[in-house]
Motif scaffolding. Structure first.
Motif, short mmCIF file in Angstrom:
data_model
loop_
_atom_site.label_atom_id
_atom_site.label_comp_id
_atom_site.label_asym_id
_atom_site.label_seq_id
_atom_site.Cartn_x
_atom_site.Cartn_y
_atom_site.Cartn_z
N LYS A 68 -56.51 7.20 -16.14
CA LYS A 68 -57.80 7.89 -16.25
C LYS A 68 -58.81 7.31 -15.25
CE LYS A 68 -59.11 9.12 -20.30
NZ LYS A 68 -59.64 9.16 -21.68
N ILE A 69 -58.84 5.99 -15.11
CA ILE A 69 -59.77 5.35 -14.18
C ILE A 69 -59.46 5.76 -12.74
CG2 ILE A 69 -60.43 3.12 -13.19
CD1 ILE A 69 -60.22 1.97 -16.06
N ILE A 70 -58.18 5.73 -12.37
CA ILE A 70 -57.79 6.11 -11.00
C ILE A 70 -58.12 7.57 -10.74
CG2 ILE A 70 -55.77 6.55 -9.53
CD1 ILE A 70 -56.60 3.65 -9.51
N LEU A 71 -57.82 8.44 -11.68
CA LEU A 71 -58.10 9.87 -11.48
C LEU A 71 -59.59 10.14 -11.37
CD1 LEU A 71 -55.49 11.40 -13.93
CD2 LEU A 71 -55.46 11.56 -11.44
N LEU A 72 -60.38 9.51 -12.24
CA LEU A 72 -61.82 9.74 -12.19
C LEU A 72 -62.44 9.15 -10.93
CD1 LEU A 72 -62.82 9.08 -15.90
CD2 LEU A 72 -62.66 11.27 -14.72
N PHE A 121 -66.14 9.86 -9.36
CA PHE A 121 -67.02 9.04 -10.18
C PHE A 121 -67.03 7.60 -9.65
CE2 PHE A 121 -66.02 12.51 -12.97
CZ PHE A 121 -67.15 12.69 -13.74
N ASN A 122 -68.15 6.87 -9.87
CA ASN A 122 -68.17 5.46 -9.52
C ASN A 122 -67.86 4.62 -10.76
OD1 ASN A 122 -70.61 5.09 -10.97
ND2 ASN A 122 -71.82 5.59 -9.17
N GLY A 136 -67.38 3.69 -16.57
CA GLY A 136 -67.62 2.78 -17.69
C GLY A 136 -68.41 3.44 -18.80
N GLU A 137 -69.42 4.21 -18.45
CA GLU A 137 -70.21 4.92 -19.45
C GLU A 137 -69.36 5.95 -20.19
OE1 GLU A 137 -73.52 6.57 -17.34
OE2 GLU A 137 -74.48 4.62 -17.06
#
Length: 140
Positions: free
Chosen positions: A93-97, A103-104, A109-110
């Motif tokens: 999810k982090i890599i895709l976002l 997204f930054n 994180g939010e």
């Protein structure tokens, strides 16, 4: 006497403004002249240079769609898509976002309820896993 001094200050300021505007106009003309010297028409380009302007096909057959936060994110490279599949869900999810939704770290994180440092650390670990997976599978 005060009126004469005020009038003189206005004249000096007026002269200064006109000088600044004239110099800016000259600079703009010089800049446009330099651009005209360096620019060429597309019709004058050789065929080898035109080939670099071609667009690659990123159709659905040559890519994979991931779903993250209700967004459909298109990954055009199938090797990268396979490597992303190997990641655990939070890292995926982090890599895709980050890379495909723009997204930054703070925004991610939010969204997922993690600190900026945590997102950064998980993203770096996921990048290392992706790099390792792609290096191992690119030699086969």
């Amino acid at each position: 006497m005060k009126d004469l001094l005020d009038f003189r200050v206005v004249q000096i300021f007026d002269s200064f403004c006109k000088t600044v505007i004239r110099n800016e106009a000259r600079n703009i003309k010089k800049q446009y002249a330099r651009l005209r010297e360096r620019q060429i028409s597309l019709t004058e380009l050789p065929e080898s240079a035109l080939a670099s302007f071609q667009i690659n096909d990123t159709s659905m057959e040559n890519s994979e769609v991931f779903l993250a936060l209700g967004m459909e994110l298109l990954v055009a490279n199938l090797d990268v898509a396979e490597a992303i599949h190997q990641l655990c869900e939070p890292k995926r999810k982090i890599i895709l976002l980050y890379y495909f939704a723009g997204f930054n770290d703070r925004e991610i994180g939010e969204i997922i309820g993690m600190s900026v440092g945590g997102v950064w650390y998980q993203r770096r670990k996921a990048e290392e896993e992706l790099r390792k997976y792609l290096e191992e599978n690119s030699h086969e």
